[in-house]
Enzyme design. Structure first.
Site, PDB file in Angstrom:
ATOM      1  N   TYR A  66       5.963  -8.526   2.925  1.00 32.54           N
ATOM      2  CA  TYR A  66       6.244 -10.692   2.586  1.00 32.54           C
ATOM      3  C   TYR A  66       6.624 -11.091   3.908  1.00 32.54           C
ATOM      4  CZ  TYR A  66       4.571  -8.718  -1.603  1.00 32.54           C
ATOM      5  OH  TYR A  66       3.139  -8.185  -2.774  1.00 32.54           O
ATOM      6  N   GLY A 223      -5.723 -15.496  -7.368  1.00 30.98           N
ATOM      7  CA  GLY A 223      -5.466 -15.383  -5.673  1.00 30.98           C
ATOM      8  C   GLY A 223      -4.572 -16.731  -4.912  1.00 30.98           C
TER       9      GLY A 223
END
Length: 307
Positions: A66, A223
């Site tokens: 990330y 999402g």
């Protein structure tokens, strides 16, 4: 907004000994909010992480992949914001996807021989001497398959025996892969794709409920953006809530093993997400949300971006 006097989300004991609030925080959007957007501001990210803990978060989900090239990285921001870490804070991370130095997204999976180094990378970046919970995510970023995961999961199981990892989980897996992992070592958490309007993984969720295994879905808000869904919008208006809050409250109401880990790089959205734990949805609300005859997937309509 309809709320209860005590948080309906409550707590869950991961592996029987890691007690966490069921509303946690996902770090994926600390570095970047959209799939291909510009890097987020690091100082704002630090504010979000600190704010999450101040608002009661004691379960943070992260990963070494990330990060944004030439920009912030989630693990670094978590350490800068919180170390020395408060007692009781549980940090979960994922290993498995491979991301090259010049790639914006993972493009493959780390072989078994490289998983120890990836765990050690998380330890260094987070400044920890052990990791509370580590998920193996097989298959890179493609759709889940039934490809064997035993060799790779066994590496993590060995690190658990060494005390480097406290609990093991699996992410983005099929029922067969989950069963394979459990033959090697205890699995205390699953992280598959799931949101309240599209409950695709109900068989695994039911198994988790029977076995007392945590289920912490990724993309709990649909999402990279909140779907513009008539069912969600109607219930949000009924409760004086936002659509994102309804999606999160729905997860917590659906199952006692569900752990919500919404991610955001926005302080305002952080407060909105945390407040969702106090929204009491009714059985009728849940029935409407789970009805699928009017909800194509993936959503065909617009989404609300920028969370």
């Amino acid at each position: 907004m309809t709320t209860t006097q005590t948080t309906p989300g409550g707590h869950f004991d991961i592996g029987g000994d890691l007690r966490v609030a069921r509303m946690g925080f996902g770090a994926m959007r600390l570095a970047i909010s959209g799939l291909d957007g510009p890097p987020n501001d690091r100082d704002t990210g630090l504010k979000v992480v600190r704010g999450a803990v101040e608002l009661g978060v004691d379960h943070i989900d992260t990963a070494a992949f990330y990060y944004v090239q030439d920009g912030p990285a989630a693990n670094e921001m978590i350490r800068a914001a919180l170390a020395p870490y408060p007692d009781g804070l549980v940090i979960a991370t994922k290993v498995g996807p491979y991301r090259g130095p010049d790639e914006r997204h993972p493009s493959g999976e780390i072989p078994a021989s490289g998983l120890r180094a990836e765990v050690e990378r998380n330890l260094r970046e987070l400044g920890r001497d052990h990791l509370d919970l580590v998920y193996l995510r097989p298959g890179g970023m493609e759709e889940p398959t039934d490809a064997p995961i035993g060799e790779r999961f066994a590496v993590l199981a060995a690190l658990r025996e060494e005390g480097i990892i406290r609990h093991l989980g699996v992410s983005h897996v099929s029922m067969a892969q989950f069963a394979e992992a459990r033959e090697i070592a205890p699995v205390t958490a699953i992280q598959n794709r799931f949101d309240i309007t599209q409950p695709e993984d109900t068989e695994l969720l039911a198994l988790c409920e029977r076995e007392g295994i945590a289920y912490a879905p990724y993309f709990p808000l649909g999402g990279f953006g909140v779907p513009d869904d008539d069912r969600v919008n109607t219930i949000a208006a009924r409760h004086g809530a936002t659509p994102a809050q309804v999606l999160l409250a729905g997860l917590l109401a659906l199952s006692p093993v569900m752990l919500a880990i919404p991610g955001t790089g926005s302080p305002a959205h952080l407060e909105e997400n945390m407040a969702a734990a106090g929204i009491a949805l009714t059985p009728d609300d849940l029935a409407v949300l789970s009805r699928r005859d009017d909800a194509p997937y993936p959503p065909e309509g617009p989404v609300v971006r920028g969370r």
